[in-house]
Enzyme design. Structure first.
Site, PDB file in Angstrom:
ATOM      1  CB  CYS A 182       2.020   4.680  -3.608  1.00 20.47           C
ATOM      2  SG  CYS A 182       1.741   5.508  -5.189  1.00 20.47           S
ATOM      3  CG  HIS A 239      -0.020  -0.971  -1.457  1.00 23.57           C
ATOM      4  ND1 HIS A 239      -0.037   0.350  -1.071  1.00 23.57           N
ATOM      5  CD2 HIS A 239       0.371  -0.970  -2.759  1.00 23.57           C
ATOM      6  CE1 HIS A 239       0.341   1.107  -2.098  1.00 23.57           C
ATOM      7  NE2 HIS A 239       0.586   0.337  -3.133  1.00 23.57           N
ATOM      8  CD  GLU A 287      -0.791  -5.846  -0.107  1.00 22.74           C
ATOM      9  OE1 GLU A 287      -1.339  -5.450  -1.154  1.00 22.74           O
ATOM     10  OE2 GLU A 287      -0.900  -5.268   0.978  1.00 22.74           O
ATOM     11  CE  LYS A 292      -3.719   2.203  -2.018  1.00 23.41           C
ATOM     12  NZ  LYS A 292      -3.104   1.465  -0.904  1.00 23.41           N
ATOM     13  CG  HIS A 317      -3.224   4.191  -5.094  1.00 23.29           C
ATOM     14  ND1 HIS A 317      -2.746   4.982  -4.074  1.00 23.29           N
ATOM     15  CD2 HIS A 317      -2.210   3.345  -5.414  1.00 23.29           C
ATOM     16  CE1 HIS A 317      -1.504   4.640  -3.794  1.00 23.29           C
ATOM     17  NE2 HIS A 317      -1.151   3.654  -4.592  1.00 23.29           N
ATOM     18  CG  PHE A 373       6.271   4.203  -8.799  1.00 22.81           C
ATOM     19  CD1 PHE A 373       5.450   3.100  -8.837  1.00 22.81           C
ATOM     20  CD2 PHE A 373       6.173   5.140  -9.810  1.00 22.81           C
ATOM     21  CE1 PHE A 373       4.534   2.929  -9.873  1.00 22.81           C
ATOM     22  CE2 PHE A 373       5.261   4.977 -10.841  1.00 22.81           C
ATOM     23  CZ  PHE A 373       4.445   3.885 -10.883  1.00 22.81           C
TER      24      PHE A 373
END
Lengths: 415, 411
Positions: A164, A297, A308, A329, A334, A393
């Site tokens: 991602c 993000h 975050e 997003k 996403h 990830f």
């Protein structure tokens, strides 16, 4: 030594809120949502049913050389975004030295629908129907390769599948390639298609929101899987000036780090994220105070948004409260490997237009998320420097710095 | 000014040995890993052959660590990483103090894990799919798992360019170190042998077929070649900024002096385009290394027994080296290992480090009837003795990617 400066001169996007720069940007500023019932596959066996899909996409409009039947959906998105970016940059392919024109792409899953087809046939004991085409359709590198084959780009061709955060990785690499003088023009970005595999996985992690994506809201319930592609045209400042190109922004640097902590959970104090942001600022010679926008993000999961926020506050201190931080997003869902590429495109547009896209669905702020998330309405704001953050990830963290590139800076910053 | 980049250690898990020296010994004694596949049934497939790692057990390298979250690809990578970390002297305590990165080249990471995860969801229901397996369905899973296991907190990237993935990963890491962004990176590649990828290659008609005249194995550059055999493994180099490596007292095995790449837009369907791309990649690597064709002491070729691929590579190298290939010693270790995809380029590099040390270049196993007009006079099944100062490693995909690297003895 004179360091080449690298600028963004073209933007191409295929997203759940629209294809092409203009429609995307208009809808982004208007706070439109691309989230709806999943149509790609039957979700009746799942407890969640919504996604951010691209509808009405017609790849034939973008193909001159390749056959759509031999292209997976992520490759189709990627080619469309690449064509749109080149057109937006006003680049004539015929004018390029094709051996010095390259492609750097990111993805989370490559072409997962091809594996899904393989699996369906395997389960149905009809594997013989999987033919020679499988190997040309499936491996992730074919996304970058298909762009090159469609456009005849014979320079560096690379796929960086860092999940991602992949779009940021791909743009960072293209930046390095141009700075090292290994190419004249790079197409960089990310692409992913809506996938049963991804949807199943995030559903099993309990990460998918039932209705909407509401990053930083106190009652946020998770992320919404999406799909799309974002590709930007990068070239040296000198060539952009020479051909009189419109310059959206300059890419000034990036930071990459790894938590080395957990495959799917971020480090509890945002340690890796801080290192990536810090490195990006240092390497781009940017002061903390100069940062005027952070593209988060911002997935909308409880932990991501909280961690975050902690990471931004840890690095920026009190200044964090003065910097608008938003998550697109909330509108796009996403889009996986495409996400940070599309967000980089949004950053470039924010820098160019001095407008910041909002975080929609933010009604009641979470006490633990107490920054300025540009709730619900776009904002006019001078954006000298935008920071684009992405996490993935594997504990991968990637921060990219984009800066305004007007005539004065071009004259004064000739380093 | 760009920083110089040296190799300070290597780790390999291969079908022919789990150390650089045991790999070299196998290659030089003509051992062949390509045999009938045992990991899965090849019934109904055209090719029954592959170069598996027999009885691979990651515990041998990683001890009592918790390996449950790691699939086969991740275990291969984590094991090779352990060996390379030990070999280069990057102890656990040093890794606490300083960032070490990981750049992994892989074509599939684990399409087997991805496919099994999906099949379980379809057959039993999405509620039965394993969240732990899901984290391994991303293509950067092996790089992420290995970073967690070995505390590698620096840049963590995954490169996928098909067969060239591993060599491209080394080139990528080289650039990161040259520009001063990192001091130490484990770089290389891996791919596992699994049914799903094997099936894809078999159906594409790229794998070797049993042929009485040629025997049951792939023979690069031989007239009788009819495809390649898949292999598997992991190979990682510890590459470091030369200055800091010297400062910490590390031994430098070789210097990476140049790299180059190109893409063939015909994806190997047009002979001229394929040859031109390979030649461009070679020329770029030589230029980057500030060297010329006459300085190159040997070539480690990507050739794997592919009918058109081997021919394209030979012609492309010849063009890239301005025709100066007649007296060039050439090896093609895929004759023994099979096509290990992401691991292949780094394995070629590791074998050359051994050649640099012991002066023996492995012959091309089984080569008897050399393909016509290849412009390689020194190509042979026999090992040769060479004094290796500068070597060219070449990697070519079956669908257009080309990458080349120049290794040099540290002066």
């Amino acid at each position: 030594m004179k360091q080449r400066r690298v600028v963004v001169t073209g933007i191409g996007v295929v997203t759940p809120i629209g294809t092409g720069r203009e429609r995307f940007w208009t809808n982004l500023l208007e706070g439109r949502s691309g989230i709806g019932p999943v149509r790609s596959f039957d979700t009746s066996a799942y407890s969640v049913h919504r996604g951010a899909e691209v509808h009405g996409f017609e790849v034939e409009n973008y193909l001159s050389n390749l056959d759509a039947a031999h292209l997976g959906r992520a490759s189709q998105f990627a080619i469309a975004a690449a064509r749109l970016a080149l057109a937006d940059a006003n680049v004539e392919i015929a004018s390029l030295d094709l051996e010095r024109a390259g492609v750097s792409m990111g993805t989370t899953s490559g072409e997962p629908r091809e594996v899904e087809r393989f699996d369906d046939l395997f389960i149905g004991k009809m594997l013989e129907r999987v033919g020679p085409e499988f190997l040309g359709l499936y491996p992730s590198h074919v996304i970058a390769a298909h762009i090159a084959r469609e456009l005849r780009f014979a320079g560096i061709n690379i796929m960086i599948p860092t999940a991602c955060a992949a779009g940021n990785y791909a743009i960072a690499h293209a930046f390095d390639v141009l700075r090292a003088g290994r190419a004249d023009l790079m197409l960089a970005g990310g692409s992913d298609s809506f996938s049963r595999i991804t949807y199943t996985g995030f559903a099993q992690l309990g990460a998918i929101a039932p209705e909407v994506c509401q990053p930083f809201d106190r009652y946020r319930k998770g992320m919404i899987p999406g799909e799309g592609a974002g590709v930007i045209v990068l070239e040296p400042l000198s060539s952009a000036k020479h051909r009189g190109a419109r310059i959206y922004a300059e890419i000034c640097g990036y930071g990459l780090s790894c938590d080395a902590h957990h495959m799917t959970a971020a480090h509890p104090n945002g340690e890796g994220a801080v290192r990536a942001m810090k490195q990006a600022l240092e390497q781009s010679e940017t002061n903390l105070e100069e940062v005027s926008y952070i593209s988060a993000h911002g997935t909308g999961t409880a932990t991501n948004d909280r961690l975050e926020t902690i990471a931004v506050k840890q690095l920026f201190g009190d200044a964090a409260y003065r910097i608008p931080v938003s998550s697109i997003k909330s509108m796009l869902g996403h889009t996986m490997g495409a996400a940070s590429a599309i967000e980089a495109a949004a950053c470039a547009l924010a820098v160019y237009h001095d407008r910041i896209p909002p975080t929609i669905n933010l009604r009641e702020p979470d006490p633990e998320c107490d920054l300025d998330y540009v709730p619900n309405c776009a904002r006019e704001h001078v954006v000298q420097v935008a920071m684009n953050n992405a996490y993935a990830f594997g504990g991968n963290n990637a921060s990219l710095i984009l800066r305004k590139c007007h005539q004065e800076t071009q004259k004064t910053q000739t380093s | 000014m760009r920083n110089r980049v040296v190799i300070t250690g290597a780790g390999v898990i291969s079908s022919l040995g789990d150390s650089p020296s045991s790999l070299q010994l196998s290659l030089c004694s003509g051992r062949r890993a390509v045999k009938p596949v045992e990991l899965f049934s090849t019934a109904g497939l055209g090719c029954p052959l592959g170069g598996e790692i027999p009885s691979f057990d990651a515990k041998k390298y990683l001890g009592r660590r918790n390996l449950r979250p790691l699939d086969r690809t991740s275990r291969l990578v984590a094991s090779a990483a352990q060996i390379a970390l030990d070999d280069s002297g990057w102890s656990e305590s040093m890794r606490k103090q300083q960032e070490v990165g990981l750049v992994l080249g892989t074509m599939f990471c684990s399409v087997h894990t991805i496919s099994e995860f999906d099949r379980r969801a379809v057959e039993v229901g999405p509620g039965y799919a394993s969240p732990m397996d899901f984290s391994n369905t991303v293509i950067n899973a092996a790089a992420g798992q290995t970073a967690i296991l070995h505390n590698l907190r620096g840049i963590n990237s995954t490169i996928s360019t098909g067969i060239t993935s591993g060599l491209q990963a080394i080139a990528y890491a080289t650039e990161i170190i040259r520009s001063g962004r990192a001091r130490a990176i484990l770089a290389g590649g891996a791919d596992e042998m699994c049914f799903e990828s094997f099936y894809g290659f078999d159906r594409a008609g790229l794998l070797c077929r049993s042929d009485e005249s040629a025997g049951d194995f792939p023979i690069p550059f031989d007239k009788r070649r009819n495809g390649f055999a898949l292999g598997e493994g992991a190979a990682l180099l510890m590459i470091e900024d030369a200055h800091f490596a010297r400062e910490r007292g590390a031994r430098a095995l070789a210097e990476i002096t140049g790299h180059g790449c190109a893409y063939d837009c015909s994806h190997a369907e047009d002979d001229e385009s394929a040859v031109n791309a390979i030649a461009l990649s070679v020329r770029r690597a030589l230029n980057d290394a500030f060297t010329g064709p006459h300085e190159i002491d040997c070539l480690s070729a990507s050739a794997n027994g592919s009918y058109t691929g081997d021919r394209h590579e030979a012609k492309g190298i010849c063009a890239g080296l301005n025709g100066q290939t007649r007296k060039l010693p050439v090896t093609a270790i895929k004759s023994m290992l099979g096509e290990t995809l992401g691991a292949s380029g780094p394995m070629q590099a590791i074998a050359l480090l051994e050649t640099m040390r012991d002066g023996v270049l492995p012959g091309i196993n089984g080569l008897e009837q050399v393909e016509d007009d290849l412009a390689f006079d020194l190509i042979s099944a026999d090992n040769s003795e060479i004094d290796l100062d500068e070597a060219l490693i070449n990697s070519v995909g079956f669908d257009g990617h080309c990458c080349s690297l120049v290794l040099a003895r540290v002066q």
